[in-house]
Design a protein around this motif. Structure first.
Motif, mmCIF file in Angstrom:
data_model
loop_
_atom_site.group_PDB
_atom_site.id
_atom_site.type_symbol
_atom_site.label_atom_id
_atom_site.label_comp_id
_atom_site.label_asym_id
_atom_site.label_seq_id
_atom_site.Cartn_x
_atom_site.Cartn_y
_atom_site.Cartn_z
ATOM 1 N N MET A 172 0.853 -1.172 0.000
ATOM 2 C CA MET A 172 0.000 0.000 0.000
ATOM 3 C C MET A 172 0.899 1.235 0.000
ATOM 4 O O MET A 172 1.859 1.311 0.752
ATOM 5 C CB MET A 172 -0.896 -0.025 1.238
ATOM 6 C CG MET A 172 -2.017 0.957 1.141
ATOM 7 S SD MET A 172 -3.179 0.951 2.545
ATOM 8 C CE MET A 172 -3.716 -0.730 2.612
ATOM 9 N N SER A 173 0.551 2.196 -0.830
ATOM 10 C CA SER A 173 1.352 3.418 -0.893
ATOM 11 C C SER A 173 1.249 4.197 0.411
ATOM 12 O O SER A 173 0.391 3.937 1.256
ATOM 13 C CB SER A 173 0.923 4.292 -2.066
ATOM 14 O OG SER A 173 -0.326 4.885 -1.798
ATOM 15 N N GLU A 174 2.117 5.154 0.559
ATOM 16 C CA GLU A 174 2.248 5.908 1.802
ATOM 17 C C GLU A 174 0.925 6.493 2.314
ATOM 18 O O GLU A 174 0.638 6.467 3.496
ATOM 19 C CB GLU A 174 3.266 7.026 1.587
ATOM 20 C CG GLU A 174 3.500 7.882 2.802
ATOM 21 C CD GLU A 174 4.492 8.993 2.540
ATOM 22 O OE1 GLU A 174 4.690 9.794 3.456
ATOM 23 O OE2 GLU A 174 5.045 9.071 1.433
ATOM 24 N N HIS A 175 0.106 7.004 1.420
ATOM 25 C CA HIS A 175 -1.124 7.684 1.838
ATOM 26 C C HIS A 175 -2.399 6.939 1.444
ATOM 27 O O HIS A 175 -3.486 7.495 1.566
ATOM 28 C CB HIS A 175 -1.153 9.095 1.258
ATOM 29 C CG HIS A 175 0.000 9.927 1.717
ATOM 30 N ND1 HIS A 175 0.120 10.375 3.010
ATOM 31 C CD2 HIS A 175 1.092 10.367 1.060
ATOM 32 C CE1 HIS A 175 1.229 11.066 3.123
ATOM 33 N NE2 HIS A 175 1.839 11.074 1.965
ATOM 34 N N GLU A 176 -2.263 5.712 1.001
ATOM 35 C CA GLU A 176 -3.443 4.960 0.560
ATOM 36 C C GLU A 176 -4.446 4.750 1.691
ATOM 37 O O GLU A 176 -5.655 4.868 1.478
ATOM 38 C CB GLU A 176 -3.015 3.618 -0.040
ATOM 39 C CG GLU A 176 -4.143 2.878 -0.706
ATOM 40 C CD GLU A 176 -4.712 3.591 -1.921
ATOM 41 O OE1 GLU A 176 -5.884 3.341 -2.250
ATOM 42 O OE2 GLU A 176 -4.004 4.407 -2.539
ATOM 43 N N ALA A 177 -3.984 4.452 2.885
ATOM 44 C CA ALA A 177 -4.901 4.248 4.009
ATOM 45 C C ALA A 177 -5.675 5.529 4.314
ATOM 46 O O ALA A 177 -6.878 5.488 4.588
ATOM 47 C CB ALA A 177 -4.130 3.784 5.245
ATOM 48 N N ARG B 251 -6.394 7.912 2.140
ATOM 49 C CA ARG B 251 -7.374 8.072 1.053
ATOM 50 C C ARG B 251 -8.599 7.197 1.275
ATOM 51 O O ARG B 251 -9.739 7.632 1.084
ATOM 52 C CB ARG B 251 -6.730 7.730 -0.297
ATOM 53 C CG ARG B 251 -5.782 8.768 -0.788
ATOM 54 C CD ARG B 251 -5.320 8.422 -2.207
ATOM 55 N NE ARG B 251 -4.173 9.225 -2.549
ATOM 56 C CZ ARG B 251 -2.920 8.797 -2.580
ATOM 57 N NH1 ARG B 251 -2.636 7.536 -2.344
ATOM 58 N NH2 ARG B 251 -1.933 9.605 -2.879
ATOM 59 N N LYS B 252 -8.358 5.951 1.670
ATOM 60 C CA LYS B 252 -9.475 5.036 1.917
ATOM 61 C C LYS B 252 -10.326 5.523 3.089
ATOM 62 O O LYS B 252 -11.557 5.436 3.044
ATOM 63 C CB LYS B 252 -8.953 3.627 2.173
ATOM 64 C CG LYS B 252 -8.429 2.965 0.924
ATOM 65 C CD LYS B 252 -7.954 1.559 1.197
ATOM 66 C CE LYS B 252 -7.481 0.912 -0.094
ATOM 67 N NZ LYS B 252 -7.102 -0.495 0.130
ATOM 68 N N HIS C 51 -12.494 8.412 1.927
ATOM 69 C CA HIS C 51 -13.624 7.916 1.135
ATOM 70 C C HIS C 51 -14.676 7.286 2.046
ATOM 71 O O HIS C 51 -15.875 7.554 1.902
ATOM 72 C CB HIS C 51 -13.128 6.910 0.092
ATOM 73 C CG HIS C 51 -14.238 6.315 -0.709
ATOM 74 N ND1 HIS C 51 -14.893 7.029 -1.692
ATOM 75 C CD2 HIS C 51 -14.828 5.103 -0.654
ATOM 76 C CE1 HIS C 51 -15.834 6.259 -2.209
ATOM 77 N NE2 HIS C 51 -15.813 5.089 -1.595
ATOM 78 N N ASP D 214 -2.276 11.412 10.857
ATOM 79 C CA ASP D 214 -3.369 11.301 9.883
ATOM 80 C C ASP D 214 -4.726 11.479 10.558
ATOM 81 O O ASP D 214 -5.618 12.140 10.021
ATOM 82 C CB ASP D 214 -3.317 9.956 9.156
ATOM 83 C CG ASP D 214 -2.193 9.871 8.148
ATOM 84 O OD1 ASP D 214 -1.677 10.928 7.729
ATOM 85 O OD2 ASP D 214 -1.833 8.739 7.771
ATOM 86 N N ASN E 5 -5.659 15.016 -6.931
ATOM 87 C CA ASN E 5 -4.876 14.574 -8.091
ATOM 88 C C ASN E 5 -4.653 15.668 -9.016
ATOM 89 O O ASN E 5 -4.893 16.451 -9.568
ATOM 90 C CB ASN E 5 -5.563 13.399 -8.792
ATOM 91 C CG ASN E 5 -5.584 12.182 -7.883
ATOM 92 O OD1 ASN E 5 -4.768 12.093 -6.971
ATOM 93 N ND2 ASN E 5 -6.487 11.289 -8.124
#
Length: 66
Positions: free
Chosen positions: A1-6, A8-9, A12, A38, A66
Motif C-alpha cells: 500500500m502506498s504511503e497515503h493509501e490508508a 485516502r481510503k 472515502h 493522519d 490529483n
C-alpha cells in the motif's frame, strides 16, 4: 500500500457515512490503521468544516488531490 493509501481510503469511507463526528473519525482511524498525525488531519479537516457550516457535509469533490 502506498504511503497515503490508508488515508485516502479513510477519507472515502468517511464521506460515505451518514454523520462525520469525532467517533466516526476515531473508528476510521482504527479501521484503516492511520497514524496519529493522519487522524489529527481528519479531525482538523472535518470538524473545522462542521463548525463553519453545520448543515453541510464536506463533499468528496473537496477531497480530490490529483
Amino acid at each position: 500500500m502506498s504511503e497515503h493509501e490508508a488515508l485516502r481510503k479513510a477519507l472515502h469511507w468517511l464521506t460515505e457515512q451518514p454523520r462525520i463526528d469525532a467517533a466516526a473519525i476515531a473508528e476510521a482511524s482504527r479501521h484503516f490503521d492511520l497514524s496519529p498525525l493522519d487522524e489529527q488531519f481528519l479531525r482538523d479537516y472535518f470538524l473545522r468544516q462542521l463548525r463553519q457550516a453545520p448543515s453541510k457535509k464536506p463533499q468528496s469533490d473537496d477531497l480530490k488531490s490529483n
